[in-house]
Design a protein around this motif. Structure first.
Motif, short mmCIF file in Angstrom:
data_model
loop_
_atom_site.label_atom_id
_atom_site.label_comp_id
_atom_site.label_asym_id
_atom_site.label_seq_id
_atom_site.Cartn_x
_atom_site.Cartn_y
_atom_site.Cartn_z
N LEU A 325 -11.37 -1.77 2.66
CA LEU A 325 -10.86 -0.50 2.14
C LEU A 325 -10.62 0.40 3.33
O LEU A 325 -11.55 0.70 4.09
CB LEU A 325 -11.86 0.15 1.18
N PHE A 326 -9.37 0.81 3.52
CA PHE A 326 -8.99 1.72 4.60
C PHE A 326 -8.51 3.03 4.00
O PHE A 326 -7.73 3.03 3.04
CB PHE A 326 -7.85 1.13 5.46
N VAL A 327 -8.96 4.13 4.59
CA VAL A 327 -8.51 5.46 4.19
C VAL A 327 -8.02 6.17 5.44
O VAL A 327 -8.78 6.36 6.39
CB VAL A 327 -9.66 6.26 3.54
N PHE A 328 -6.73 6.54 5.44
CA PHE A 328 -6.12 7.28 6.56
C PHE A 328 -5.79 8.68 6.07
O PHE A 328 -4.74 8.91 5.47
CB PHE A 328 -4.85 6.58 7.03
N PRO A 329 -6.69 9.65 6.30
CA PRO A 329 -6.45 11.01 5.77
C PRO A 329 -5.15 11.63 6.27
O PRO A 329 -4.47 12.32 5.50
CB PRO A 329 -7.67 11.79 6.26
N GLY A 330 -4.81 11.40 7.54
CA GLY A 330 -3.61 12.02 8.09
C GLY A 330 -2.33 11.53 7.47
O GLY A 330 -1.30 12.22 7.51
N PHE A 331 -2.37 10.34 6.89
CA PHE A 331 -1.20 9.77 6.22
C PHE A 331 -1.30 9.87 4.70
O PHE A 331 -0.41 9.39 4.00
CB PHE A 331 -1.02 8.30 6.61
N ASP A 332 -2.41 10.43 4.19
CA ASP A 332 -2.62 10.47 2.74
C ASP A 332 -2.47 9.07 2.16
O ASP A 332 -1.82 8.84 1.15
CB ASP A 332 -1.62 11.43 2.09
N PHE A 333 -3.13 8.11 2.83
CA PHE A 333 -2.87 6.69 2.59
C PHE A 333 -4.17 5.93 2.38
O PHE A 333 -5.15 6.13 3.09
CB PHE A 333 -2.12 6.10 3.78
N VAL A 334 -4.16 5.05 1.37
CA VAL A 334 -5.29 4.18 1.06
C VAL A 334 -4.79 2.75 0.98
O VAL A 334 -3.73 2.49 0.40
CB VAL A 334 -5.94 4.56 -0.29
N LEU A 335 -5.56 1.82 1.54
CA LEU A 335 -5.22 0.41 1.48
C LEU A 335 -6.45 -0.37 1.05
O LEU A 335 -7.49 -0.33 1.72
CB LEU A 335 -4.73 -0.09 2.84
N ALA A 336 -6.35 -1.08 -0.09
CA ALA A 336 -7.43 -1.93 -0.60
C ALA A 336 -6.97 -3.38 -0.54
O ALA A 336 -5.87 -3.71 -1.00
CB ALA A 336 -7.80 -1.53 -2.02
N ILE A 337 -7.83 -4.24 -0.01
CA ILE A 337 -7.50 -5.65 0.17
C ILE A 337 -8.65 -6.50 -0.34
O ILE A 337 -9.81 -6.25 0.01
CB ILE A 337 -7.24 -5.99 1.66
N THR A 338 -8.35 -7.52 -1.14
CA THR A 338 -9.35 -8.52 -1.52
C THR A 338 -8.85 -9.89 -1.09
O THR A 338 -7.67 -10.22 -1.27
CB THR A 338 -9.63 -8.52 -3.03
N THR A 339 -9.74 -10.69 -0.50
CA THR A 339 -9.37 -12.03 -0.06
C THR A 339 -10.54 -12.98 -0.32
O THR A 339 -11.66 -12.56 -0.60
CB THR A 339 -9.02 -12.07 1.45
N GLY A 340 -10.27 -14.26 -0.19
CA GLY A 340 -11.28 -15.28 -0.49
C GLY A 340 -11.72 -16.10 0.70
O GLY A 340 -12.18 -17.24 0.53
#
Length: 366
Positions: A325-340
């Motif tokens: 889970l990445f949160v980039f406040p300056g870009f108003d951006f969230v990235l969620a990744i699930t892998t196996g």
């Protein structure tokens, strides 16, 4: 099989729109970048990717594949927006949020209280003056300075988390580890530290960790489906037991971007988030410049946009297998990744490819 879901704007998911601010465009097409990486085989093991910008889903992909449920093999899974997935040690970061919520309610001790004092049943350990110096804050920052080894595979009893799960009393096992240095000196990754935090939450609130999380975090965020795996002793694993969908994981990131507010309600105290995301320790995980706050990783990435090249701050949670889970406040951006890719030495590669080759090149400030 790869499935694509566009930005969500239907009635069921209009709550994604609440944080919209400014422009949400990418400066280059992440779909093409993603497809190129997938064709090249560099996204092997990826199951789900959800990206939010301006409070709405701007990218979403799912790839069917083999998975596991806390070490138990599952058959080939058809992943979709609501499919639960192990988030492994991302669980730790969510437990950090729960402590802040409980603290604001006056249900758990202040951070500088001795942690062994919260377990009076171990009076013999409590009489050790060295252990009395170890505080709740040290557990939240993983600076307990107690012996703990999670470098061994999570299938190996030499791994301290596995040994904890197999111990007749997990909390005595943790608190009785040899003390290596003065607490606060140095960072040692420890699922045991988080197990202590989880138990203190349970004792203070009078609720199980899953029930408390549901009441104060998941229900307010509209997260209806979750599972919290318990160990053989019946204790919910605060270190790695949570299962969420990628969309739900992304909601956790979004509420962080919104300073703890969701639909006009304060869910997580903003003061706790501000404190949690202050560097408390330097971490050595092969990522230059990484720090640790209250169970969250803190870093900075060099990003080039129309203003030039500069450092962009991010907040992150990492889990075994490539959960991110990445949160980039300056870009108003969230990235969620699930892998196996559980226990693989290359588990970091696919999430890194997504971050560096798909999304960071596509972001720009307006």
């Amino acid at each position: 099989m790869v499935s694509t879901t566009p930005a969500i704007a239907d009635g069921k998911h209009t709550d994604w729109q609440i944080a919209a601010s400014g422009e949400t465009e990418f400066k280059s097409d992440p779909v093409t970048r993603f497809d190129d990486l997938a064709k090249s085989g560099k996204l092997s093991g990826v199951h789900g990717v959800v990206a939010l910008r301006g409070g709405r889903i701007v990218f979403e992909r799912y790839i069917d594949g083999n998975d596991m449920k806390w070490g138990q093999p599952l058959e080939n899974v058809k992943f979709g927006p609501e499919t639960l997935h192990d988030i492994r040690s991302v669980t730790k970061s969510i437990v950090g949020l729960l402590y802040g919520i409980a603290l604001a309610k006056g249900r758990v001790p202040a951070l500088d209280m001795p942690i062994v004092a919260q377990f009076p049943e171990y009076a013999d350990l409590g009489r050790d003056p060295e252990r009395e110096r170890i505080t709740i804050r040290h557990a939240l920052t993983m600076t307990l300075a107690m012996e703990w080894n999670e470098d061994a595979p999570y299938t190996d009893p030499a791994n301290s988390e596995i040994a904890m799960e197999q111990a007749p009393d997990r909390y005595r096992f943790i608190l009785d580890r040899p003390i290596l240095a003065k607490p606060g000196r140095g960072w040692i990754y420890s699922g045991g530290a988080v197990a202590l935090i989880g138990k203190i939450i349970e004792r203070g609130t009078g609720q199980s960790l899953p029930d408390f999380a549901k009441e104060v975090l998941f229900d307010p965020l509209g997260i209806d489906a979750m599972e919290w795996i318990r160990g053989q002793d019946g204790e919910p694993s605060a270190a790695s037991g949570l299962r969420l969908s990628p969309r739900s994981l992304a909601r956790i990131g979004q509420v962080i971007l919104q300073g703890g507010e969701w639909q006009g309600r304060s869910v997580i105290p903003k003061s706790w988030l501000d404190e949690s995301f202050q560097p408390a320790a330097i971490v050595d995980i092969g990522w230059p410049g990484m720090h640790y706050g209250y169970l969250w990783y803190l870093g900075e990435e060099a990003v080039t946009d129309k203003t030039g090249t500069h450092g962009e701050r991010f907040i992150a949670a990492f889990g075994n297998g490539g959960q991110r889970l990445f949160v980039f406040p300056g870009f108003d951006f969230v990235l969620a990744i699930t892998t196996g890719n559980y226990n693989s030495p290359d588990q970091w590669r696919a999430p890194a490819a997504l971050l560096y080759n798909v999304f960071l090149p596509s972001l720009t400030k307006t």
